[in-house]
Design an enzyme around this catalytic site. Structure first.
Site, PDB file in Angstrom:
ATOM      1  N   TYR A  64       0.910  -1.563   0.098  1.00 16.47           N
ATOM      2  CA  TYR A  64      -0.275  -0.014   0.272  1.00 16.47           C
ATOM      3  C   TYR A  64       0.642   1.582  -0.102  1.00 16.47           C
ATOM      4  CZ  TYR A  64      -3.176   3.857   0.796  1.00 16.47           C
ATOM      5  OH  TYR A  64      -4.006   4.883   0.724  1.00 16.47           O
ATOM      6  N   TRP A 105       2.397   4.358  -2.698  1.00 14.51           N
ATOM      7  CA  TRP A 105       2.715   5.367  -3.836  1.00 14.51           C
ATOM      8  C   TRP A 105       3.984   4.227  -4.388  1.00 14.51           C
ATOM      9  CZ3 TRP A 105       0.010   9.950  -6.880  1.00 14.51           C
ATOM     10  CH2 TRP A 105      -1.250   9.876  -5.698  1.00 14.51           C
TER      11      TRP A 105
END
Length: 760
Positions: A107, A109
């Site tokens: 989880y 970016w």
């Protein structure tokens, strides 16, 4: 021209006196400076350079002394030994406990590139070896992602369909923002920004005469280079104020009955609640004032303006990261429906402008390249923010979106991409839960708190060290991202790491399909090229694309008005809701029988807010927003991030009167605390926050001092609650947090957030 991409944008690659040099994309009107520092020596000093294994795990095997995670050194080993041990551990757990004992944590970016995207790589690999327990939704949008498909459409579809900025400038008359339009958040997009547009979009609207109202506990999250009316509002009071506005609009007979009947369902049920016929409490502006802190006369005046003008209502994502976070989003849609302007140019609602650069673009909706992930044979999952609950309560039941589920018993966490010790709340609780699994494997680029708390750390390359394809839907640019430097130390890209583990596991062919990373890039590009051709967008062949470096897609731009087709003919263009219409009241949600999320929007008192009993001990409401100088925790050791700190710590913003009441001065190191934890921060005194509110942005690398129990770097998640927003979504509630601030109790120590572990 050579380019490299990051979430903050496109950067041109040149050669400076001391080596490679990054400069902003010359066609970007408002480039973000964050990504310019990706090669900084301060950042490189924190890199993971060789495979490393926690000493107790290496000596005594899986499950050895988990309480030492984060407090014990590592031994560096060869890639062959590391990948062999990981393959053996996956095999052991699968045979002893089944694939349902493996949590595929990914989880965050992880990459703007579409092939070297850690989430895609880890999910493909774990599916190849039999599956894994996955997560659903996101910390950013936990409540909204579950709610919005029931009442309008999925968040993904709504985000792609926002009315374009030029249309707003031409048609909008009043822009009402709950939580502002923070340009700092809009520095980013998931697949990389093409051209930053939010500042210019807001400026053009202001120059066109659009009026702006910012309803928020802070004033500096909406900058138009023109006048903005700030209405300070108590955190957690958004739904109450929206109800007060709705009551005033209804009382004046200014609600659009024809639109409500033609395009919505459930209005009579909500109307009975709004007027008090169903519960005896009319939701008047006077009623709302006691809850949100906004005077009733100001609410009535704003309601009259909204009803008389072409009005866009924007709601920040932060509002649904709170106790009962579904309610302000549901009320935003309901309030916009009452005005009857949904689907009209310049009117309706946004969810939300400013959260990313993407919302409001006119660029074409084209599907980018995507690595096939295969099929997950494990059906068990968790809502993303319930990881500590899962680890601490295996076998316990939980509810999600109307269904009944059970937390699996996790023995192995495999994490690639992201940092749970940034995203999660109540990090002391997560630290305790983190001791439960027998093995934790991470792919990491830097020695973050998550890497320190792993058993096996495998060094991964950054975007600066690999070739990739970058394309974010609605960003208008397709970019060949090229390597800028050689891999640091022995770092490998995630695909190569998984290929080596797959080779030990006997499934290399299934994972790679016989393709190298370069082969995959060419294959994914060719698939995308054929798909885009069918949409009328022609691309050159792969080699010509690499040579060009970037392709501008703005020739395919078209103005956009959100939900215009639905408004024009709800029968011909129905919404993907059960009724095909906007659901002001949802029979589906009502049928779930969830006490803290009934079948239409309502006011529900937050667990933590200024009106709670706990406010007598912790009278300050802490907001933990997105930082201005990084994305989440990425690049925190960089010079640009460090330049925003106060004496090396994350700044906490406080109203001058609150600081004076506590005898605190600007620039001082202070202690922020509640029953969940304590952390140190650097004080910034500012009138941009209302009294009774403090703001401590997220992303300071977590640095817990076991001797004093103090987090030393200013990470707000040492204080936030790990509590679900409701039984519907199980989203996070980071913005519902009460604290107090004082001078430090213990002697202040320098933080060690960026110090690598000791090595045997």
């Amino acid at each position: 021209m050579r380019y490299t991409t990051a979430h903050w944008g496109i950067y041109e690659v040149g050669q400076g006196a001391k080596g490679p040099r990054l400069t902003p994309f010359r066609d970007d009107p408002d480039p973000s400076p964050i990504g310019l520092h990706q090669l900084a020596p301060e950042l490189m000093a924190t890199r993971v350079r060789r495979p490393a294994i926690r000493r107790s795990w290496l000596e005594d095997g899986p499950g050895a002394h988990p309480e030492r995670r984060g407090r014990e050194g590592f031994a560096e080993v060869s890639w062959d030994e590391a990948t062999r041990l990981v393959a053996a551990e996956i095999d052991r757990v699968r045979k002893a406990h089944g694939n349902e004992a493996i949590f595929g944590g990914s989880y965050g970016w992880a990459s703007a590139g579409r092939f070297h995207h850690a989430q895609s790589q880890i999910h493909r690999f774990l599916n190849t070896v039999g599956g894994y327990v996955a997560h659903r939704d996101s910390y950013s949008l936990g409540a909204a992602r579950v709610l919005m498909p029931h009442i309008v459409a999925s968040m993904d579809e709504l985000m792609k369909d926002h009315t374009s900025w030029p249309v707003l400038a031409d048609h909008c008359e009043l822009f009402v923002a709950f939580g502002g339009v923070p340009a700092k958040n809009a520095q980013i997009a998931a697949g990389g920004v093409g051209r930053h547009q939010v500042r210019a979009g807001l400026r053009a609207m202001a120059q066109a005469g659009v009026e702006f109202v910012n309803i928020s506990p802070v004033a500096d999250n909406l900058d138009t280079s023109g006048p903005v009316e700030w209405i300070p509002m108590r955190p957690g009071g958004d739904t109450a104020m929206m109800l007060g506005l709705a009551f005033a609009i209804h009382e004046a007979g200014a609600h659009d009955v024809a639109f409500l009947e033609r395009c919505c369902v459930g209005w009579p049920l909500f109307e009975a609640y709004l007027t008090g016929r169903s519960d005896g409490t009319p939701k008047t502006p006077e009623w709302a004032a006691a809850l949100c802190g906004v005077p009733a006369e100001r609410t009535r005046a704003l309601a009259a303006r909204m009803a008389s003008k072409r009005t866009m209502i924007n709601v920040a994502w932060a509002l649904q990261r709170a106790d009962h976070g579904e309610q302000p989003f549901w009320m935003t849609v309901t309030l916009a429906a009452m005005l009857g302007q949904i689907g009209l140019p310049g009117g309706g609602f946004g969810v939300c402008y400013g959260a990313e650069n993407t919302m409001g673009t006119p660029h074409a909706k084209l599907r980018g390249p995507s690595l096939p992930q295969g099929r997950n044979a494990v059906r068990a999952f968790i809502p993303v923010a319930r990881i500590a609950d899962m680890l601490l309560n295996p076998g316990a039941p939980f509810r999600y979106n109307g269904g009944d589920h059970v937390y699996p018993d996790i023995r192995l966490i495999y994490w690639a991409g992201g940092n749970p010790f940034h995203h999660h709340q109540d990090l002391a609780r997560l630290d305790k839960a983190w001791q439960k699994p027998e093995t934790i494997v991470v792919h990491e680029q830097f020695w973050t708190a998550a890497a320190h708390r792993a058993d096996i750390v495998l060094p991964a390359t950054t975007a600066m060290e690999r070739t990739d394809i970058s394309y974010a839907t609605l960003e208008g640019m397709l970019v060949a991202s090229t390597p800028v430097i050689e891999p640091v130390g022995e770092a490998l890209d995630d695909h190569e790491i998984f290929r080596r583990i797959a080779a030990h596991s006997g499934c290399e062919e299934a994972f790679t399909e016989g393709r190298s990373a370069d082969d995959w890039l060419r294959h994914l590009y060719d698939v995308m090229r054929r798909s885009w051709s069918a949409e009328g967008v022609e691309l050159p062949d792969f080699d010509a694309f690499l040579e060009a470096g970037a392709i501008d897609l703005s020739a395919h731009d078209t103005p956009r008005v959100m939900l215009s087709a639905f408004r024009a003919d709800p029968d011909a263009a129905p919404l993907p809701t059960p009724s095909g219409k906007i659901e002001i009241a949802s029979d589906t949600i009502a049928g779930f029988g969830i006490p803290d999320c009934p079948g239409h929007p309502v006011w529900l008192e937050p667990v933590e807010w200024a009106g709670a009993e706990a406010a007598s001990r912790y009278p300050l409401h802490m907001l933990s927003d997105q930082p201005a100088r990084r994305l989440h925790s990425q690049l925190d050791p960089s010079p640009y991030s460090l330049a925003g700190k106060v004496d090396g710590r994350e700044p906490i913003c406080m109203h001058p009167q609150d600081a004076a009441d506590r005898g605190l001065s600007d620039g001082a190191t202070v202690e922020v605390f509640n029953d969940r934890g304590r952390c140190l921060a650097g004080l910034r005194v500012s009138g941009d926050v209302m009294p009774g509110v403090v703001r401590l942005s997220t992303g300071a690398w977590y640095d817990y001092d076991a001797e004093t129990g103090v987090e030393r770097h200013g990470n707000p998640n040492a204080l936030t609650a790990d509590r679900p927003s409701s039984g519907l979504s199980q989203g996070c509630t980071a913005q519902s947090c009460l604290v107090e601030v004082r001078a430090p109790v213990d002697p202040v120590k320098a933080h060690r957030a960026f110090v690598p572990p000791a090595f045997a």
